[in-house]
Design an enzyme around this catalytic site. Structure first.
Site, PDB file in Angstrom:
ATOM      1  N   HIS A 148       0.842  -1.203   0.000  1.00  0.00           N
ATOM      2  CA  HIS A 148       0.000   0.000   0.000  1.00  0.00           C
ATOM      3  C   HIS A 148       0.873   1.247   0.000  1.00  0.00           C
ATOM      4  O   HIS A 148       2.083   1.178   0.206  1.00  0.00           O
ATOM      5  CB  HIS A 148      -0.971   0.005   1.186  1.00  0.00           C
ATOM      6  N   CYS A 167       6.016   6.070   4.286  1.00  0.00           N
ATOM      7  CA  CYS A 167       4.813   5.321   3.861  1.00  0.00           C
ATOM      8  C   CYS A 167       4.177   5.950   2.630  1.00  0.00           C
ATOM      9  O   CYS A 167       3.251   5.374   2.040  1.00  0.00           O
ATOM     10  CB  CYS A 167       3.794   5.253   4.993  1.00  0.00           C
ATOM     11  N   HIS A 173       4.809   0.058  -0.232  1.00  0.00           N
ATOM     12  CA  HIS A 173       5.595  -0.835   0.638  1.00  0.00           C
ATOM     13  C   HIS A 173       4.643  -1.893   1.172  1.00  0.00           C
ATOM     14  O   HIS A 173       3.422  -1.712   1.138  1.00  0.00           O
ATOM     15  CB  HIS A 173       6.241  -0.048   1.791  1.00  0.00           C
ATOM     16  N   HIS A 175       3.291  -5.241   3.846  1.00  0.00           N
ATOM     17  CA  HIS A 175       3.170  -5.775   5.207  1.00  0.00           C
ATOM     18  C   HIS A 175       2.627  -7.190   5.132  1.00  0.00           C
ATOM     19  O   HIS A 175       1.860  -7.521   4.218  1.00  0.00           O
ATOM     20  CB  HIS A 175       2.177  -4.957   6.044  1.00  0.00           C
ATOM     21  N   HIS A 210      -2.089 -10.477  -1.394  1.00  0.00           N
ATOM     22  CA  HIS A 210      -1.212 -10.273  -2.560  1.00  0.00           C
ATOM     23  C   HIS A 210      -1.718  -9.175  -3.494  1.00  0.00           C
ATOM     24  O   HIS A 210      -1.548  -9.256  -4.714  1.00  0.00           O
ATOM     25  CB  HIS A 210      -0.973 -11.593  -3.314  1.00  0.00           C
ATOM     26  N   GLU A 254      -0.378  -4.647  11.766  1.00  0.00           N
ATOM     27  CA  GLU A 254       0.357  -4.288  10.549  1.00  0.00           C
ATOM     28  C   GLU A 254       1.768  -4.871  10.647  1.00  0.00           C
ATOM     29  O   GLU A 254       2.379  -5.249   9.659  1.00  0.00           O
ATOM     30  CB  GLU A 254       0.418  -2.765  10.447  1.00  0.00           C
TER      31      GLU A 254
HETATM   32  N1  LIG Z   1      -2.006   5.541  12.823  1.00  0.00           N
HETATM   33  C1  LIG Z   1      -1.254   4.945  11.869  1.00  0.00           C
HETATM   34  N2  LIG Z   1       0.004   5.322  11.684  1.00  0.00           N
HETATM   35  C2  LIG Z   1       0.757   4.712  10.724  1.00  0.00           C
HETATM   36  C3  LIG Z   1       0.211   3.686   9.930  1.00  0.00           C
HETATM   37  C4  LIG Z   1      -1.138   3.315  10.137  1.00  0.00           C
HETATM   38  O1  LIG Z   1      -1.697   2.415   9.467  1.00  0.00           O
HETATM   39  N3  LIG Z   1      -1.831   3.960  11.117  1.00  0.00           N
HETATM   40  N4  LIG Z   1       0.991   3.072   8.999  1.00  0.00           N
HETATM   41  C5  LIG Z   1       2.222   3.403   8.776  1.00  0.00           C
HETATM   42  C6  LIG Z   1       3.000   2.678   7.711  1.00  0.00           C
HETATM   43  O2  LIG Z   1       2.207   1.774   7.012  1.00  0.00           O
HETATM   44  C7  LIG Z   1       4.316   2.007   8.167  1.00  0.00           C
HETATM   45  O3  LIG Z   1       4.764   1.010   7.289  1.00  0.00           O
HETATM   46  C8  LIG Z   1       4.256   1.349   9.498  1.00  0.00           C
HETATM   47  O4  LIG Z   1       4.974   2.209  10.312  1.00  0.00           O
HETATM   48  P1  LIG Z   1       6.199   1.786  11.260  1.00  0.00           P
HETATM   49  O5  LIG Z   1       5.778   0.668  12.164  1.00  0.00           O
HETATM   50  O6  LIG Z   1       6.652   3.032  11.900  1.00  0.00           O
HETATM   51  O7  LIG Z   1       7.251   1.286  10.212  1.00  0.00           O
HETATM   52  P2  LIG Z   1       8.559   0.443  10.473  1.00  0.00           P
HETATM   53  O8  LIG Z   1       8.193  -0.955  10.771  1.00  0.00           O
HETATM   54  O9  LIG Z   1       9.432   0.647   9.285  1.00  0.00           O
HETATM   55  O10 LIG Z   1       9.162   1.059  11.803  1.00  0.00           O
HETATM   56  P3  LIG Z   1      10.450   2.014  12.017  1.00  0.00           P
HETATM   57  O11 LIG Z   1      10.476   2.218  13.491  1.00  0.00           O
HETATM   58  O12 LIG Z   1      10.141   3.278  11.297  1.00  0.00           O
HETATM   59  O13 LIG Z   1      11.600   1.261  11.490  1.00  0.00           O
HETATM   60  C9  LIG Z   1       2.866   4.489   9.526  1.00  0.00           C
HETATM   61  N5  LIG Z   1       2.029   5.097  10.518  1.00  0.00           N
END
Ligand SMILES: Nc1nc2c(c(=O)[nH]1)N=C([C@H](O)[C@H](O)COP(=O)(O)OP(=O)(O)OP(=O)(O)O)CN2
Length: 267
Positions: A148, A167, A173, A175, A210, A254
Site C-alpha cells: 500500500h 509510507c 511498501h 506488510h 497479494h 500491521e
Molecule cells: N495511525 C497509523 N500510523 C501509521 C500507519 C497506520 O496504518 N496507522 N501506517 C504506517 C505505515 O504503514 C508504516 O509502514 C508502518 O509504520 P512503522 O511501524 O513506523 O514502520 P517500520 O516498521 O518501518 O518502523 P520504524 O520504526 O520506522 O523502522 C505508519 N504510521
C-alpha cells in the site's frame, strides 16, 4: 484499578494411566504430562487494587496455586472422561470446560475479581470469557500480505511526505498483516467454525491478499489504507455475515508492534 494477567501452562495425559508427571518447569508446562498429550494454556486476568505495602494486586504464586488446583483438576477430569468414553473434546465441550473453570475460579478470588479467562487453543485460536460482558467468545487469526501507499490526493506532495513519511513512497511498501476475528456464537453446539473460516477467507482475506490495496481495491480509493481503515473495512465486510455468530471485534496487526481493534460504531 489494575488488571493483572498470569499465563498458566499445563498438560493433561488423556488416558491418565501413567500417573501425573508433575514436572519442575512451569514456564514450559506444569503438570508436565507424558509424551504427546493435551497442552492447555490459560490466561487468568484479575482486576483489583494494588496493595500499598507489597505493590501486588495479588501474588502471582497465589494465582498459580488457585488456578492449578481448580483448572487442572477440571480439565483433567473432563478430558479423561471424554477420551475414555471414546468421545472427541469438541469446541463446544472445550467451551463448557472453560466455563466450568470460570465459575470455579470466580469463587476462588476475593477481593480481586476474575475479569477474563482465556484459553489459547493454539497460537492462532482462542476462547475467551470476559467478566465485563459475561460473553463467551471465539477468536481466530488469519493472515494476508499486501502492499500500500499512504497518500491523500487533497494534500500537496510536500504535505503528503510530511504526514506519511516513508509510507508515502510512490512505489508503495508491504506488510504481512495478521487479522484476528472474534465472534460470539449464538449456540456453541451448532457453531460452524469451518463456515466462519470460509467466510472470513472468501469475503475478506482473499480480496486483499497479494494485492496493492491502494490500486486494486475500490474501498481504498476513498479511504487511506491505514491499519485503522483496514480494520473498519474488515468489520463492514463481515458484520452480519457470520452464520450463527455475531461479529464481536476485528483486530489487525500491521506488524508485531502495531495493531488496531474495532468493535463497530456503537462502542
Ligand atoms: N495511525 C497509523 N500510523 C501509521 C500507519 C497506520 O496504518 N496507522 N501506517 C504506517 C505505515 O504503514 C508504516 O509502514 C508502518 O509504520 P512503522 O511501524 O513506523 O514502520 P517500520 O516498521 O518501518 O518502523 P520504524 O520504526 O520506522 O523502522 C505508519 N504510521
Amino acid at each position: 484499578m489494575h488488571r493483572l494477567t498470569r499465563q498458566i501452562r499445563f498438560s493433561v495425559d488423556p488416558f491418565g494411566n501413567e500417573g501425573d508427571a508433575e514436572g519442575f518447569n512451569s514456564y514450559c508446562s506444569k503438570p508436565a504430562g507424558h509424551g504427546l498429550g493435551f497442552f492447555i494454556c490459560l490466561n487468568v486476568e484479575l482486576q483489583g487494587s494494588v496493595q500499598a505495602d507489597t505493590g501486588f494486586l495479588i501474588n502471582l504464586a497465589e494465582i498459580d496455586a488457585k488456578a492449578r488446583t481448580e483448572a487442572v483438576n477440571i480439565y483433567k477430569k473432563r478430558i479423561q472422561q471424554m477420551i475414555s468414553a471414546g468421545k472427541n473434546v469438541t469446541l463446544e465441550k472445550n467451551a463448557e470446560i472453560l466455563m466450568e473453570c470460570w465459575e470455579g475460579l470466580r469463587r476462588s478470588f476475593n477481593p480481586q475479581k476474575l475479569s477474563s479467562l482465556e484459553q489459547l487453543v493454539n497460537p492462532y485460536k482462542k476462547i475467551t470469557i470476559s467478566g465485563d460482558s459475561n460473553m463467551l467468545l471465539y477468536s481466530e487469526k488469519f493472515e494476508f500480505a499486501a502492499t500500500h501507499k499512504l497518500w491523500n490526493e487533497n494534500f500537496s506532495e510536500h504535505k503528503n511526505f510530511e504526514q506519511f513519511g516513508k509510507c508515502a513512497n510512490p512505489q508503495g511498501h508491504g506488510h504481512n498483516y495478521v487479522v484476528e476475528i472474534t465472534a460470539e456464537p449464538e449456540n456453541w453446539k451448532d457453531f460452524d467454525r469451518f463456515d466462519f473460516q470460509k467466510k472470513v477467507k472468501k469475503l475478506f482475506i482473499d480480496k486483499l491478499d497479494h494485492k496493492n490495496l491502494s490500486k486494486d481495491l475500490e474501498y481504498y480509493k476513498q479511504h487511506n489504507p491505514t491499519v485503522e481503515n483496514i480494520t473498519v473495512h474488515c468489520w463492514q465486510t463481515l458484520s452480519g455475515k457470520l452464520k450463527g455468530a455475531r461479529l464481536e471485534s476485528v483486530r489487525i496487526w500491521e506488524n508485531d508492534r502495531a495493531y488496531c481493534t474495532y468493535r463497530g460504531e456503537q462502542e
